[in-house]
Design an enzyme around this catalytic site. Structure first.
Site, PDB file in Angstrom:
ATOM      1  N   SER A 172       0.858  -1.194   0.000  1.00 18.01           N
ATOM      2  CA  SER A 172       0.000   0.000   0.000  1.00 18.01           C
ATOM      3  C   SER A 172       0.892   1.242   0.000  1.00 18.01           C
ATOM      4  O   SER A 172       2.076   1.165   0.325  1.00 18.01           O
ATOM      5  CB  SER A 172      -0.864  -0.009   1.267  1.00 18.01           C
ATOM      6  OG  SER A 172      -1.487   1.238   1.460  1.00 18.01           O
TER       7      SER A 172
ATOM      8  N   TYR B 278      -3.421  -0.749  10.044  1.00 14.53           N
ATOM      9  CA  TYR B 278      -3.257  -0.922   8.593  1.00 14.53           C
ATOM     10  C   TYR B 278      -1.855  -0.458   8.170  1.00 14.53           C
ATOM     11  O   TYR B 278      -1.148  -1.160   7.442  1.00 14.53           O
ATOM     12  CB  TYR B 278      -4.342  -0.129   7.853  1.00 14.53           C
ATOM     13  CG  TYR B 278      -4.347  -0.345   6.362  1.00 14.53           C
ATOM     14  CD1 TYR B 278      -4.989  -1.442   5.796  1.00 14.53           C
ATOM     15  CD2 TYR B 278      -3.696   0.548   5.506  1.00 14.53           C
ATOM     16  CE1 TYR B 278      -4.990  -1.647   4.422  1.00 14.53           C
ATOM     17  CE2 TYR B 278      -3.692   0.349   4.130  1.00 14.53           C
ATOM     18  CZ  TYR B 278      -4.335  -0.735   3.591  1.00 14.53           C
ATOM     19  OH  TYR B 278      -4.337  -0.953   2.230  1.00 14.53           O
TER      20      TYR B 278
HETATM   21  P1  NAP Z   1     -11.644  -5.468  -1.568  1.00 15.88           P
HETATM   22  O1  NAP Z   1     -12.394  -5.685  -2.834  1.00 15.88           O
HETATM   23  O2  NAP Z   1     -12.387  -5.163  -0.332  1.00 15.88           O
HETATM   24  O3  NAP Z   1     -10.687  -6.719  -1.354  1.00 15.88           O
HETATM   25  C1  NAP Z   1     -10.223  -7.127  -0.107  1.00 15.88           C
HETATM   26  C2  NAP Z   1     -10.317  -8.624  -0.042  1.00 15.88           C
HETATM   27  O4  NAP Z   1      -9.707  -9.110   1.158  1.00 15.88           O
HETATM   28  C3  NAP Z   1     -11.771  -9.075  -0.048  1.00 15.88           C
HETATM   29  O5  NAP Z   1     -11.926 -10.100  -0.997  1.00 15.88           O
HETATM   30  C4  NAP Z   1     -11.962  -9.570   1.375  1.00 15.88           C
HETATM   31  O6  NAP Z   1     -12.891 -10.620   1.473  1.00 15.88           O
HETATM   32  C5  NAP Z   1     -10.579 -10.055   1.728  1.00 15.88           C
HETATM   33  N1  NAP Z   1     -10.505 -10.162   3.180  1.00 15.88           N
HETATM   34  C6  NAP Z   1     -10.747  -9.220   4.096  1.00 15.88           C
HETATM   35  N2  NAP Z   1     -10.731  -9.749   5.337  1.00 15.88           N
HETATM   36  C7  NAP Z   1     -10.487 -11.085   5.169  1.00 15.88           C
HETATM   37  C8  NAP Z   1     -10.377 -12.175   6.050  1.00 15.88           C
HETATM   38  N3  NAP Z   1     -10.566 -12.057   7.366  1.00 15.88           N
HETATM   39  N4  NAP Z   1     -10.136 -13.402   5.541  1.00 15.88           N
HETATM   40  C9  NAP Z   1      -9.995 -13.561   4.217  1.00 15.88           C
HETATM   41  N5  NAP Z   1     -10.103 -12.581   3.331  1.00 15.88           N
HETATM   42  C10 NAP Z   1     -10.340 -11.345   3.804  1.00 15.88           C
HETATM   43  O7  NAP Z   1     -10.616  -4.270  -1.752  1.00 15.88           O
HETATM   44  P2  NAP Z   1      -9.350  -4.058  -2.684  1.00 15.88           P
HETATM   45  O8  NAP Z   1      -9.162  -2.599  -2.734  1.00 15.88           O
HETATM   46  O9  NAP Z   1      -9.442  -4.839  -3.924  1.00 15.88           O
HETATM   47  O10 NAP Z   1      -8.152  -4.617  -1.760  1.00 15.88           O
HETATM   48  C11 NAP Z   1      -7.247  -5.625  -2.159  1.00 15.88           C
HETATM   49  C12 NAP Z   1      -5.893  -5.374  -1.503  1.00 15.88           C
HETATM   50  O11 NAP Z   1      -5.361  -4.151  -2.003  1.00 15.88           O
HETATM   51  C13 NAP Z   1      -5.935  -5.232   0.012  1.00 15.88           C
HETATM   52  O12 NAP Z   1      -4.808  -5.870   0.580  1.00 15.88           O
HETATM   53  C14 NAP Z   1      -5.847  -3.738   0.223  1.00 15.88           C
HETATM   54  O13 NAP Z   1      -5.294  -3.389   1.467  1.00 15.88           O
HETATM   55  C15 NAP Z   1      -4.914  -3.366  -0.915  1.00 15.88           C
HETATM   56  N6  NAP Z   1      -4.941  -1.953  -1.301  1.00 15.88           N
HETATM   57  C16 NAP Z   1      -6.056  -1.387  -1.853  1.00 15.88           C
HETATM   58  C17 NAP Z   1      -6.010  -0.049  -2.209  1.00 15.88           C
HETATM   59  C18 NAP Z   1      -7.192   0.651  -2.849  1.00 15.88           C
HETATM   60  O14 NAP Z   1      -7.102   1.869  -3.064  1.00 15.88           O
HETATM   61  N7  NAP Z   1      -8.262  -0.014  -3.141  1.00 15.88           N
HETATM   62  C19 NAP Z   1      -4.858   0.701  -2.003  1.00 15.88           C
HETATM   63  C20 NAP Z   1      -3.752   0.079  -1.439  1.00 15.88           C
HETATM   64  C21 NAP Z   1      -3.796  -1.252  -1.100  1.00 15.88           C
HETATM   65  P3  NAP Z   1     -14.261 -10.445   2.320  1.00 15.88           P
HETATM   66  O15 NAP Z   1     -14.735  -9.036   2.078  1.00 15.88           O
HETATM   67  O16 NAP Z   1     -15.156 -11.471   1.736  1.00 15.88           O
HETATM   68  O17 NAP Z   1     -13.912 -10.674   3.745  1.00 15.88           O
END
Ligand code: NAP
Length: 253
Positions: A145, A158
């Site tokens: 991130s 986080y």
């Molecule tokens: P997202 O669609 O909410 O994806 C997050 C995923 O992690 C979901 O599929 C969620 O599944 C899973 N997750 C959360 N808690 C969990 C648990 N206890 N056990 C297993 N799985 C779990 O959001 P995203 O933005 O695509 O995020 C993906 C990654 O990118 C994350 O690591 C996030 O920190 C990182 N990231 C995102 C951004 C951004 O701007 N979007 C920026 C920097 C980094 P459930 O919801 O079904 O629990």
């Protein structure tokens, strides 16, 4: 074989993508499959069945709660039983919890650290043990991130977990390079997913964020997918221990 296939093709590889029900994980799973990999897609509260169905026969869906210390091993064993191996591991699942640092509960702290950092270590260790035993090359890509570099506000767990992901990436890369396992991370900028919906719906925050991004737009999940394919492919064989920002220029500003 075309030069594209030889450099970026993933035919014959088995990938595990965590958190692949939607967002960045689903985009990565689709791109890896398009490059020729078989893909195990993982979901938690939201199952990854739709992602698997959309990809087709070369995908299968798995479910595990990575906030429990047993979740990673259960997931890895299930994927191994179905596909026989994991060559490419994409540690994408992650969660965010917002609270003032002085009010942040230990329970919330521990959950965020388990999902975002400890499960990454557990899955990486399980994958590496098998790869080392098979004397097979492998690639691990962790989703870090901007808060691997910056502290953020009201997200201490986080920020600590994602800072840890960047350091863990380097530590594992150092130990496993000798086994032909590359470990890298992608640090996404502001990407339009469910995770950031509230920010995008807040007119003021949305404007402030857009003004700060040199590219002038939110990233899309597909913006991350290409870098993931690159880091899983032969084209990146001499890259290890790197944290690559895919952020429309945010960090360079
Ligand atoms: P997202 O669609 O909410 O994806 C997050 C995923 O992690 C979901 O599929 C969620 O599944 C899973 N997750 C959360 N808690 C969990 C648990 N206890 N056990 C297993 N799985 C779990 O959001 P995203 O933005 O695509 O995020 C993906 C990654 O990118 C994350 O690591 C996030 O920190 C990182 N990231 C995102 C951004 C951004 O701007 N979007 C920026 C920097 C980094 P459930 O919801 O079904 O629990």
């Amino acid at each position: 074989m075309t030069s594209r296939e030889s450099l970026f093709g993933l035919e014959g590889k088995v990938a595990l993508v965590t958190g692949a029900a939607g967002g960045i994980g689903a985009a990565i799973a689709h791109a890896l499959a398009e490059a020729g990999a078989e893909v195990a897609v993982h979901g938690n509260r939201r199952p990854a069945d739709e992602t698997a169905e959309a990809i087709g026969a070369q995908a299968a869906s798995f479910s595990a709660d990575l906030s429990s210390s047993e979740g990673p091993e259960q997931l890895y064993r299930a994927v191994h039983a179905r596909f026989g191996r994991v060559d490419l591991l994409i540690n994408n699942a992650g969660m965010i919890h917002r609270d003032a640092a002085e009010d942040f509960s230990l329970e919330d702290w521990n959950r965020v650290l388990q999902v975002n950092l400890t499960s990454v270590f557990q899955l990486s260790q399980l994958a590496a043990r098998d790869l080392i035993a098979r004397k097979a090359p492998g690639k691990i890509v962790n989703i870090a991130s901007l808060l691997s570099f910056q502290g953020g506000i009201r997200v201490p767990a986080y920020a600590a977990s994602k800072g840890g992901v960047a350091q863990l990436t380097k530590a594992l890369a150092n130990e496993w390079a000798v086994h032909g396992i590359q470990v890298n991370a992608i640090a996404p900028g502001y990407i339009a997913t469910a995770n950031t919906e509230a920010l995008r719906n807040d007119e003021t925050r949305n404007r402030q964020i857009l003004e700060r991004i040199p590219a002038g737009r939110w990233g899309q999940p597909e913006d991350i997918a290409g870098t993931a394919v690159f880091l899983c492919s032969r084209a990146s064989n001499y890259i290890t221990g790197s944290v690559i920002a895919v952020d429309g220029g945010w960090l360079g500003r």
